[in-house]
Design an enzyme around this catalytic site. Sequence first.
Site, PDB file in Angstrom:
ATOM      1  N   ASP A 276       0.788  -1.075   0.074  1.00 44.17           N
ATOM      2  CA  ASP A 276      -0.107   0.096   0.005  1.00 44.17           C
ATOM      3  C   ASP A 276       0.848   1.257   0.012  1.00 44.17           C
ATOM      4  O   ASP A 276       2.069   1.068   0.182  1.00 44.17           O
ATOM      5  CB  ASP A 276      -0.922  -0.060   1.057  1.00 44.17           C
ATOM      6  CG  ASP A 276      -2.264   0.662   0.878  1.00 44.17           C
ATOM      7  OD1 ASP A 276      -2.425   1.684  -0.091  1.00 44.17           O
ATOM      8  OD2 ASP A 276      -3.051   0.286   1.610  1.00 44.17           O
ATOM      9  N   CYS A 277       0.223   2.421  -0.283  1.00 43.90           N
ATOM     10  CA  CYS A 277       1.243   3.333  -0.707  1.00 43.90           C
ATOM     11  C   CYS A 277       1.463   4.056   0.801  1.00 43.90           C
ATOM     12  O   CYS A 277       1.017   4.548   1.417  1.00 43.90           O
ATOM     13  CB  CYS A 277       0.311   4.430  -1.182  1.00 43.90           C
ATOM     14  SG  CYS A 277      -0.237   3.882  -2.756  1.00 43.90           S
TER      15      CYS A 277
END
Length: 729
Positions: A276-277
Site C-alpha cells: 500500500d502507498c
Amino acid sequence: MIFTQLSRKNTRLSLCISLLFAASSNTIFAQTRPAYLDETQPIDTRVRSLISSLTIEEKASLMGYRSKAVPRLGIPAYNWWNEGLHGVARAGQATVFPQAIALAATFNDELVYQVANTISTEARAKYNLGVKKDRRLQYMGLTFWSPNINIFRDPRWGRGQETYGEDPYLTSIMGAAYVRGMQGTDPLRLKTSATAKHFVAHSGPEATRDEFDAIVNEKDLRETYLPAFKALVDHGVESVMTAYNRVNGEPNSTSRSYLNKILIKEWGFKGHVVTDCGALDDVFLRHKVLKNGVETAAAAIKAGIGLDCSSVLQNDVVKAIKQGLITEADVNKALTPVLRTEFKLGFFDQPQSSPYYSYGADSINNAQHIALARQAAQQSMVLLKNKNGVLPLKKDGFSSIMVLGTNASSLDVLAGSYHGVNSKMVDFVEGITGAVEPDTRVEYDLGSSYTDTTHFGGIWGAGNADVTVAVIGLSPVLEGEAGDAFLSTNGGDKIDLSLPAGNVAFIKALRKGVPNKPIIAVVTSGSAVDIAAIEPYVDAIVLAWYPGEQGGNAFADILLGKVSPSGRLPLTFYRSVNDLPPYNSYVMKGRTYRYHNGPVQYPFGFGLSYTTFDRSWEQRPRKTYGTKDSISFSVKVKNTGAMKGDEVVQAYIEYPDLDRMPIKELKAFKRVSLNQGESKVVNLAIPVKALQKWDDKKHQWQLYKGTYRLVIGENSASAKLKAEFSIRP
C-alpha cells in the site's frame, strides 16, 4: 528471343539473390533481437531475457509504482497506480457503478462479473487512447488496485463501503467474480490486472492504521481474515497488496509469517506483491521495527515484495545490496513476477497483437454500460420497511411528490469513494422527476443540513404534496478513508451508528408537519446505521447505499414498481456499538452474524420484496457424508405474490456444539428471478471440505465429526427449511 530468355534468367537470378538476402537478414535480425521482444517465446523465457538485460540500478528503478523508463531497451515509463473498485476511478469519463458494498448486496456474482468485465473494457479503451498520444498518466494504466476483500468486521470502519461485507464466503465469491471480469479468461493474456487488498487483517482503526498492531489469534486469522485472499489466489488474481498495519507485531509489508510463509510458500502465489502507498515508510518511521529505508528495502525483498507504492525500493535496493543485506539474485526473484504481469498485459508486444486493441471511445460509458449500472443499482437497494404496502406507489394514487433531504441531489452519495465521473449521473431528484408523468408536480427542497437540529425547509411544501420522499443518511465525506472523509470526526471512521443529527431531527419534524401522508425515507450509507432512529416516523425505508450514476433512476424504478426491490444486507445492522466488542479488537467473538447472538435491528441477508415466495425441498441432502463428498440439494422456489421479483436462496450451515464454532455460516446462495406464479428449482452444493475448521493446537484444518444442520432462510435469522446430516471423516 535469346535476349528475352537471358533477361528472364537474370531476373529470376536477381529475385533468388534478393530472397536469399532477405532470409539471411531476417535470420540475423532474429538472432540479434532479444528474446523479451519475441512474442512467440514463453513468458518466463521473455522475463529471464529482460532481467538479464537490465543493470541492478535499472531493476531497482522498475520496483516503484512510478516505474522509470529504460530508453536503451525501449521501455517507457509506467505508473502502476490505478483504481477500479466500482468503475475506472479518477481518470475522467467512466461508468460509475454502485459502490462495492452495494454490489455485495445484490448477492449476484454473475452481475459482479459483468460489472468488472465492463470496467476492464473501459480501462482498455482509456489506455489505448492515452498510449496513442503517448500519455502515460497515473490512473490511466492497466494495473488496478481492486478489489478490497478485507472483512467488514465492525461497522465503525469508514472504508467498509469498499468491501463486500462481513462474511468470508460472500466476499470470496464476489471477489472471485470481480477478478474474473477484470482479468479475462486467458491466463497468458490479461485484460487488466486485479489486486486483492489489503493483506491481511486490515479493517481499522483508520486514524492509526500506519502504526496500529492488529492482535489476531490463529483461528480467527485462518477462518475469517484469510479465506477470501486464499480464494482469490486460487482463482488466479494477479496481484496482492499489503496493508499498512502490523499483525501480531509484524508489519504486513515485511512479514515473514504471513506474507512469505502463507501467501507465497503455503498457497503458492505466483503473482506480484505490491505495498500500500507509503507502507514501507511506515515500517521504519511509524512502526519503528527497523532502523531505516535500507533495512526495510532488504526485509521487503526477502518477504516477497516486488513493487513499492512509494520510493523506498527504488532508492534503497542498491544500497541494501552494497551493504550485503540482500543479493542481486534476491532482487531478480522479487522483480520476476512484476515483469511477468507486464508481459501478460502485452507491454512488450506490438499493440496490434492485443485482442483489446480496437477498444476506443465508443467503449466508454455507452448505453449498454449505463443500462448495466442501472440494473446493478436496482438489485442492490434494500427495502427495510413497507408499512401497509405503501410501496410501490400506485400509478393513479398521487399527483404531486415532494423530494427533500441533504442527499437528494448529491453527487457524492451517488459516487461513493474511489469513483469515476461522467456527464450522465442521475441523482434522486432527477430520477424521480424523469420517471413520473409530465402532469405530476415534483418539488425539491434541501430540507436540512447534517448538523442543524432546529432549522428545516420544505415541510410546508410536503404538506401540499400527496407523498414525500426524504433522502438522508451518510456520505463519503462522513465515512471513508483517512483524509478523504474530511468531515468525519474520527479520522474517517464512525464513532457510533448514528445518522446525522440534523437528518434525524428533520425526519421527526417532517412527520409532525405531515402527520397523515406517506413519507418514504431513502437512506444512503456505506455501512450499518441506526435505522431505528427514524423508523417510527416514516412509512417505508429504502437503503440505497452509494448507488452509482444511475442511483436516481434505479430508485425511481423501485418507487413506481417497475422492479421489485431485491437487495439483501451483506452485513449485520446492530442496535448499538455497545453490543459490539471494542473497535480495536480483532477477536471475532461477538462480531457479525457468525458470532453475535444478541438481538439486532436487521440480520445479515435481510431484505423485503413487493412480492412473496414459497420454498420447499425438491431434493433434501443425504443423512451422512464423508470427507471427499459434496452436500448436494435442491430447493423449489415459487413466486406467490402479485408481481415479478427476485429471491435470494440463502443456505447456512449450523455446526456441532463444539468450542469456538460459529453460530452459523453462509455456504451457498443463488439469486433467482421469477414471474408471478412461476416456480424454479435451485440446485446448490457445498463441498464437505468447506466445513473444516482450524485446530489451534495442531495448526491445521480439521473436519469435525458430528451432526450438522443445513438451513435455508430468507436471511441469517430465519429458517424456512431445515435438514440434519452427519459428517463421518
